[in-house]
Design a protein around this motif. Structure first.
Motif, PDB file in Angstrom:
ATOM      1  N   HIS A 125       0.829  -1.196   0.000  1.00  0.00           N
ATOM      2  CA  HIS A 125       0.000   0.000   0.000  1.00  0.00           C
ATOM      3  C   HIS A 125       0.869   1.253   0.000  1.00  0.00           C
ATOM      4  O   HIS A 125       1.986   1.242   0.517  1.00  0.00           O
ATOM      5  CB  HIS A 125      -0.869   0.030   1.262  1.00  0.00           C
ATOM      6  N   PRO A 126       0.343   2.338  -0.540  1.00  0.00           N
ATOM      7  CA  PRO A 126       1.041   3.620  -0.364  1.00  0.00           C
ATOM      8  C   PRO A 126       1.069   3.996   1.112  1.00  0.00           C
ATOM      9  O   PRO A 126       0.309   3.446   1.925  1.00  0.00           O
ATOM     10  CB  PRO A 126       0.205   4.599  -1.192  1.00  0.00           C
ATOM     11  N   ILE A 127       1.924   4.929   1.465  1.00  0.00           N
ATOM     12  CA  ILE A 127       2.109   5.318   2.871  1.00  0.00           C
ATOM     13  C   ILE A 127       1.909   6.824   3.015  1.00  0.00           C
ATOM     14  O   ILE A 127       2.461   7.612   2.238  1.00  0.00           O
ATOM     15  CB  ILE A 127       3.520   4.934   3.371  1.00  0.00           C
ATOM     16  N   ILE A 128       1.127   7.190   4.013  1.00  0.00           N
ATOM     17  CA  ILE A 128       0.952   8.593   4.378  1.00  0.00           C
ATOM     18  C   ILE A 128       1.419   8.759   5.824  1.00  0.00           C
ATOM     19  O   ILE A 128       1.036   7.976   6.692  1.00  0.00           O
ATOM     20  CB  ILE A 128      -0.522   9.036   4.273  1.00  0.00           C
ATOM     21  N   VAL A 129       2.242   9.748   6.086  1.00  0.00           N
ATOM     22  CA  VAL A 129       2.600  10.096   7.458  1.00  0.00           C
ATOM     23  C   VAL A 129       1.774  11.320   7.825  1.00  0.00           C
ATOM     24  O   VAL A 129       1.858  12.358   7.152  1.00  0.00           O
ATOM     25  CB  VAL A 129       4.107  10.372   7.610  1.00  0.00           C
ATOM     26  N   TYR A 130       0.944  11.174   8.869  1.00  0.00           N
ATOM     27  CA  TYR A 130      -0.003  12.225   9.244  1.00  0.00           C
ATOM     28  C   TYR A 130       0.388  12.838  10.577  1.00  0.00           C
ATOM     29  O   TYR A 130       0.627  12.129  11.555  1.00  0.00           O
ATOM     30  CB  TYR A 130      -1.424  11.661   9.346  1.00  0.00           C
ATOM     31  N   TYR A 131       0.404  14.176  10.603  1.00  0.00           N
ATOM     32  CA  TYR A 131       0.763  14.916  11.809  1.00  0.00           C
ATOM     33  C   TYR A 131      -0.472  15.637  12.354  1.00  0.00           C
ATOM     34  O   TYR A 131      -1.054  16.493  11.677  1.00  0.00           O
ATOM     35  CB  TYR A 131       1.878  15.924  11.495  1.00  0.00           C
TER      36      TYR A 131
ATOM     37  N   SER B 177     -10.381   7.699   9.012  1.00  0.00           N
ATOM     38  CA  SER B 177     -11.165   7.867   7.792  1.00  0.00           C
ATOM     39  C   SER B 177     -10.277   8.137   6.587  1.00  0.00           C
ATOM     40  O   SER B 177     -10.545   7.659   5.483  1.00  0.00           O
ATOM     41  CB  SER B 177     -12.174   9.007   7.961  1.00  0.00           C
ATOM     42  N   LEU B 178      -9.193   8.896   6.786  1.00  0.00           N
ATOM     43  CA  LEU B 178      -8.267   9.154   5.685  1.00  0.00           C
ATOM     44  C   LEU B 178      -7.642   7.849   5.207  1.00  0.00           C
ATOM     45  O   LEU B 178      -7.491   7.621   3.994  1.00  0.00           O
ATOM     46  CB  LEU B 178      -7.184  10.129   6.134  1.00  0.00           C
ATOM     47  N   ALA B 179      -7.288   6.974   6.149  1.00  0.00           N
ATOM     48  CA  ALA B 179      -6.732   5.671   5.773  1.00  0.00           C
ATOM     49  C   ALA B 179      -7.748   4.865   4.986  1.00  0.00           C
ATOM     50  O   ALA B 179      -7.425   4.247   3.954  1.00  0.00           O
ATOM     51  CB  ALA B 179      -6.287   4.918   7.023  1.00  0.00           C
ATOM     52  N   ALA B 180      -9.008   4.864   5.438  1.00  0.00           N
ATOM     53  CA  ALA B 180     -10.046   4.097   4.759  1.00  0.00           C
ATOM     54  C   ALA B 180     -10.325   4.640   3.363  1.00  0.00           C
ATOM     55  O   ALA B 180     -10.521   3.878   2.411  1.00  0.00           O
ATOM     56  CB  ALA B 180     -11.325   4.104   5.594  1.00  0.00           C
ATOM     57  N   ARG B 181     -10.315   5.955   3.220  1.00  0.00           N
ATOM     58  CA  ARG B 181     -10.663   6.565   1.936  1.00  0.00           C
ATOM     59  C   ARG B 181      -9.535   6.497   0.921  1.00  0.00           C
ATOM     60  O   ARG B 181      -9.782   6.532  -0.288  1.00  0.00           O
ATOM     61  CB  ARG B 181     -11.085   8.018   2.152  1.00  0.00           C
ATOM     62  N   THR B 182      -8.298   6.439   1.386  1.00  0.00           N
ATOM     63  CA  THR B 182      -7.168   6.388   0.454  1.00  0.00           C
ATOM     64  C   THR B 182      -6.673   4.968   0.205  1.00  0.00           C
ATOM     65  O   THR B 182      -5.976   4.729  -0.782  1.00  0.00           O
ATOM     66  CB  THR B 182      -5.986   7.213   0.993  1.00  0.00           C
ATOM     67  N   GLY B 183      -7.011   4.029   1.104  1.00  0.00           N
ATOM     68  CA  GLY B 183      -6.451   2.683   0.996  1.00  0.00           C
ATOM     69  C   GLY B 183      -4.976   2.656   1.314  1.00  0.00           C
ATOM     70  O   GLY B 183      -4.269   1.711   0.951  1.00  0.00           O
ATOM     71  N   ALA B 184      -4.486   3.686   2.009  1.00  0.00           N
ATOM     72  CA  ALA B 184      -3.060   3.793   2.328  1.00  0.00           C
ATOM     73  C   ALA B 184      -2.805   3.389   3.773  1.00  0.00           C
ATOM     74  O   ALA B 184      -3.699   3.412   4.624  1.00  0.00           O
ATOM     75  CB  ALA B 184      -2.580   5.225   2.103  1.00  0.00           C
TER      76      ALA B 184
ATOM     77  N   GLN C 296     -12.814  14.362   1.982  1.00  0.00           N
ATOM     78  CA  GLN C 296     -12.828  13.623   0.723  1.00  0.00           C
ATOM     79  C   GLN C 296     -11.899  14.260  -0.300  1.00  0.00           C
ATOM     80  O   GLN C 296     -11.225  13.567  -1.063  1.00  0.00           O
ATOM     81  CB  GLN C 296     -14.251  13.547   0.168  1.00  0.00           C
ATOM     82  N   SER C 297     -11.830  15.588  -0.302  1.00  0.00           N
ATOM     83  CA  SER C 297     -10.926  16.288  -1.216  1.00  0.00           C
ATOM     84  C   SER C 297      -9.475  15.941  -0.900  1.00  0.00           C
ATOM     85  O   SER C 297      -8.665  15.691  -1.808  1.00  0.00           O
ATOM     86  CB  SER C 297     -11.141  17.791  -1.113  1.00  0.00           C
ATOM     87  N   ALA C 298      -9.136  15.909   0.407  1.00  0.00           N
ATOM     88  CA  ALA C 298      -7.776  15.545   0.806  1.00  0.00           C
ATOM     89  C   ALA C 298      -7.469  14.111   0.399  1.00  0.00           C
ATOM     90  O   ALA C 298      -6.374  13.814  -0.107  1.00  0.00           O
ATOM     91  CB  ALA C 298      -7.616  15.721   2.311  1.00  0.00           C
ATOM     92  N   ALA C 299      -8.427  13.209   0.620  1.00  0.00           N
ATOM     93  CA  ALA C 299      -8.211  11.801   0.265  1.00  0.00           C
ATOM     94  C   ALA C 299      -8.035  11.637  -1.244  1.00  0.00           C
ATOM     95  O   ALA C 299      -7.147  10.900  -1.702  1.00  0.00           O
ATOM     96  CB  ALA C 299      -9.385  10.957   0.763  1.00  0.00           C
TER      97      ALA C 299
ATOM     98  N   PHE D  24      -7.027  13.884  -3.454  1.00  0.00           N
ATOM     99  CA  PHE D  24      -5.736  14.459  -3.876  1.00  0.00           C
ATOM    100  C   PHE D  24      -4.591  13.507  -3.545  1.00  0.00           C
ATOM    101  O   PHE D  24      -3.708  13.258  -4.382  1.00  0.00           O
ATOM    102  CB  PHE D  24      -5.514  15.804  -3.192  1.00  0.00           C
ATOM    103  N   LEU D  25      -4.585  12.976  -2.321  1.00  0.00           N
ATOM    104  CA  LEU D  25      -3.500  12.090  -1.923  1.00  0.00           C
ATOM    105  C   LEU D  25      -3.483  10.810  -2.751  1.00  0.00           C
ATOM    106  O   LEU D  25      -2.402  10.315  -3.111  1.00  0.00           O
ATOM    107  CB  LEU D  25      -3.610  11.776  -0.430  1.00  0.00           C
ATOM    108  N   LYS D  26      -4.647  10.270  -3.071  1.00  0.00           N
ATOM    109  CA  LYS D  26      -4.695   9.075  -3.919  1.00  0.00           C
ATOM    110  C   LYS D  26      -4.089   9.366  -5.290  1.00  0.00           C
ATOM    111  O   LYS D  26      -3.301   8.574  -5.818  1.00  0.00           O
ATOM    112  CB  LYS D  26      -6.146   8.596  -4.073  1.00  0.00           C
ATOM    113  N   GLU D  27      -4.455  10.506  -5.865  1.00  0.00           N
ATOM    114  CA  GLU D  27      -3.899  10.860  -7.172  1.00  0.00           C
ATOM    115  C   GLU D  27      -2.393  11.092  -7.082  1.00  0.00           C
ATOM    116  O   GLU D  27      -1.639  10.668  -7.969  1.00  0.00           O
ATOM    117  CB  GLU D  27      -4.596  12.107  -7.718  1.00  0.00           C
TER     118      GLU D  27
END
Length: 388
Positions: A104-110, A131-138, A331-334, A336-339
């Protein structure tokens, strides 16, 4: 039987009259709450501002009433890890791991919270991160970076960068893809995400596919921004007093205010920054500096999306479960990050002047109806507090 029927009709009439009365009272109060010191706000924003400012929701958490909350589908597992830092101490971090097989892709969230102890942590931001993890699959790695006043600058930003390098180095163990790596954060966490992106570029660290900055603090310098004056009373969830406390506690040495790691907006070189999304809110003291940072990156030739959600306050995405614009922001953040993580963003097109996309500030019919339902809930809760 006739007497029973009359009793039933009378009961229904009394119930209907009570319901109408309660509805009218709710409408009256919600409409009165809409008139704030900086102007009229939408009904949903009004009830949430009233709830938090009058401590009618759990203190320290921007939570919705449980009967209106919607839980994310169970696609994420959560576990705790420890991250070593450069000063020899370990910090805890939470990993939000997709149940499906990777990599999976990786996001580091602060997380946000003004860099201060007691103002925000992983618990207060669990709903956003999950929710960000669920929406991005990351895979989302969320470090509990150390906070002021116990730990001043540069501890938080060093912890944040060390968490990024830890995620990069442990990608295989996490079932992650180190070539698809992004950072994100809200408020103080948005500041840290941007600082980490600059630090990674300067130190030849992990390459980032993108960053999502949610209403970020962009500078510690005493720059004059209209939004800092208009919305800094604290009514909109962030006060000038808290900002000054963060400045004095996190960066007490004024010489540090010009560092790119406290003030990304004022960094001499931001050309190494990745593709960026900046989300701001209309009634937010940090609105103007977030948009100034987006413009600065745009002018440097970086691909930038800048979105201002009208009718909302600082921290509005924390209410995504009951606020439609909060959900749209998340949803917009998710999206964008997916793209960004999938290398699907377009190349920068900077031939046109920079522009912020403004998202409509009106409530939908559903948001407005829910506002009055929450208004009834808050009125009853306030009455209970009065009589306790």
């Amino acid at each position: 039987m006739e007497m029973f029927s009359k009793s039933v009709k009378k009961g229904v009439a009394v119930f209907a009259l009570a319901a109408v009365t309660i509805s009218l009272i709710s409408i009256f109060f919600v409409q009165s709450w809409r008139y704030t010191e900086a102007g009229k706000v939408p009904p949903k924003t009004a009830v949430l501002l009233h709830a938090v400012n009058n401590r009618l929701l759990p203190e320290g958490k921007l939570e919705a009433p449980a009967f209106l909350a919607v839980k994310a589908p169970p696609t994420i597992e959560r576990h705790q890890v420890t991250v070593p830092t450069r000063d020899g101490e370990d910090i805890p971090a939470t990993v939000y791991q997709p149940i499906a097989a990777g990599p999976h892709p990786i996001i580091v969230y602060y997380h946000g919270g003004a860099f201060l102890e007691g103002y925000g942590d992983l618990d207060t931001h669990d709903n956003i991160i999950r929710s960000l993890a669920a929406r991005t699959g990351a895979i989302v790695v969320a470090p509990a970076y150390r906070l002021a006043p116990t730990y001043a600058f540069p501890t938080a930003v060093n912890d944040s960068y060390d968490a990024l390098t830890w995620a990069y180095e442990h990608a295989d163990v996490l079932d992650g893809d180190r070539d698809r790596l992004a950072v994100a954060g809200d408020s103080a966490g948005g500041n840290l995400a941007a600082a980490v992106a600059i630090m990674s570029g300067e130190e030849g660290g992990p390459a980032l596919s993108g960053q999502a900055l949610l209403y970020p603090l962009a500078t510690f310098e005493d720059t004059k921004f209209p939004s800092r004056d208009m919305y800094a009373s604290g009514f909109y969830f962030l006060s000038r007093a808290v900002m000054e406390m963060a400045q004095q506690s996190y960066a007490p040495n004024e010489a540090d205010w010009t560092s790119p790691y406290t003030s990304p907006l004022n960094a001499e070189d931001v050309s190494m920054m990745p593709s960026t999304l900046v989300i701001t809110g209309e009634f937010d003291p940090l609105r103007d500096e977030g948009e100034a940072l987006a413009k600065r990156l745009y002018n440097e030739g970086i691909y930038v999306q800048a979105q201002r959600f009208n009718g909302v306050m600082h921290g509005f995405i924390s209410f995504y479960e009951v606020m439609e614009r909060g959900d749209k922001g998340l949803q917009s953040a998710a999206a964008f990050l997916k793209e960004a993580l999938n290398k699907e963003l377009p190349e920068p097109q900077n031939s046109q002047p920079f522009a912020v996309e403004v998202i409509d500030g009106r409530d939908s019919w559903r948001d407005e109806a829910e506002a009055y339902v929450i208004g009834v809930y808050l009125l009853f809760k306030h009455m209970i507090q009065v009589f306790e």
